[in-house]
Design a protein around this motif. Sequence first.
Motif, PDB file in Angstrom:
ATOM      1  N   VAL A  28       0.856  -1.185   0.000  1.00 35.21           N
ATOM      2  CA  VAL A  28       0.000   0.000   0.000  1.00 35.21           C
ATOM      3  C   VAL A  28       0.892   1.234   0.000  1.00 35.21           C
ATOM      4  CG1 VAL A  28      -1.752   1.293   1.268  1.00 35.21           C
ATOM      5  CG2 VAL A  28      -1.869  -1.214   1.168  1.00 35.21           C
ATOM      6  N   GLY A  30      -0.359   4.522  -0.194  1.00 40.15           N
ATOM      7  CA  GLY A  30      -1.032   5.665   0.403  1.00 40.15           C
ATOM      8  C   GLY A  30      -1.848   6.426  -0.622  1.00 40.15           C
ATOM      9  N   ALA A  31      -2.787   7.232  -0.137  1.00 35.90           N
ATOM     10  CA  ALA A  31      -3.671   8.041  -0.983  1.00 35.90           C
ATOM     11  C   ALA A  31      -4.443   7.178  -1.970  1.00 35.90           C
ATOM     12  CB  ALA A  31      -2.889   9.128  -1.716  1.00 35.90           C
ATOM     13  N   TRP A  34      -1.647   1.549  -4.713  1.00 41.67           N
ATOM     14  CA  TRP A  34      -0.968   0.326  -4.291  1.00 41.67           C
ATOM     15  C   TRP A  34      -0.247  -0.289  -5.483  1.00 41.67           C
ATOM     16  CZ3 TRP A  34      -2.682  -3.686  -7.212  1.00 41.67           C
ATOM     17  CH2 TRP A  34      -4.009  -3.639  -7.696  1.00 41.67           C
ATOM     18  N   PRO A 156       5.676   9.753  -5.164  1.00 33.96           N
ATOM     19  CA  PRO A 156       4.412  10.496  -5.094  1.00 33.96           C
ATOM     20  C   PRO A 156       4.399  11.619  -6.122  1.00 33.96           C
ATOM     21  CG  PRO A 156       5.363  10.206  -2.905  1.00 33.96           C
ATOM     22  CD  PRO A 156       6.414   9.781  -3.891  1.00 33.96           C
ATOM     23  N   CYS A 179      -3.033   4.953  -8.276  1.00 35.09           N
ATOM     24  CA  CYS A 179      -1.591   5.061  -8.536  1.00 35.09           C
ATOM     25  C   CYS A 179      -1.278   5.961  -9.733  1.00 35.09           C
ATOM     26  CB  CYS A 179      -1.005   3.665  -8.754  1.00 35.09           C
ATOM     27  SG  CYS A 179       0.795   3.596  -8.603  1.00 35.09           S
ATOM     28  N   THR A 182      -2.018   9.690  -8.409  1.00 39.03           N
ATOM     29  CA  THR A 182      -1.357  10.224  -7.216  1.00 39.03           C
ATOM     30  C   THR A 182       0.126   9.877  -7.145  1.00 39.03           C
ATOM     31  OG1 THR A 182      -1.988   8.262  -5.920  1.00 39.03           O
ATOM     32  CG2 THR A 182      -3.506  10.138  -5.913  1.00 39.03           C
ATOM     33  N   TRP A 183       0.599   8.995  -8.016  1.00 40.71           N
ATOM     34  CA  TRP A 183       2.004   8.641  -8.091  1.00 40.71           C
ATOM     35  C   TRP A 183       2.486   8.756  -9.528  1.00 40.71           C
ATOM     36  CZ3 TRP A 183       5.408   6.178  -4.313  1.00 40.71           C
ATOM     37  CH2 TRP A 183       4.896   6.233  -3.005  1.00 40.71           C
TER      38      TRP A 183
END
Length: 208
Positions: A28, A30-31, A34, A156, A179, A182-183
């Motif tokens: 995981v 975050g936000a 994963w 991130p 993902c 946010t990444w």
Amino acid sequence: MAQHLQSSLFDQSDDIRLGPLTGVRRTVLGAGAWIDLLPGWLSGADALFGELVSTVPWRAERRHMYDHEVAVPRLLAFYGADDPLPHPVLQEARAALSAHYGAELGEPFATAGLCYYRDGRDSVAWHGDRIGRGAREDTMVAILSVGEPRHLALRPRGGGAPMRLPLGHGDLVVMGGSCQRTWEHAVPKTTKDVGPRISVQFRPRGVR
């Protein structure tokens, strides 16, 4: 196209086949983001690498950057949802991923994009797959790697310390949830003496 593949000591087989997806490990981020990782999902990965190098209609692209045109630092191929994939095991991989993740994803994987990183000079810059629905919806991108390992870096969106995953020789990574929004991920250039790698990216319809 130069090909100097150092075969894996752990995968000398010419029997190209998939293992079970039961060993997938989830991290995981975050936000809502994963990643799942399954090293060595595909056996005979080096044999598949050789077949893809010789049979895929690789193309070199050029893109505008600022006020001039530059070469994209990797070779590319794309297969739409209705296109036959270049090897039967990739059809099997797409079906297996759809069966495993379909309930969570809400739809099957449909397309396949291939990238051929010939050496350490080939790369892809920081980005998220946000063309189409990935810009506003949770989705998944599954990447199967064959050839020598290269680092897939993730960080991130907006910056932060990256994590690096060495992917090659039949490894699978799935980026899911938020993902792509946010990444960001990248395959950085390297001055190290690295061999060639091919990544196969399976995506749902409307995600690029």
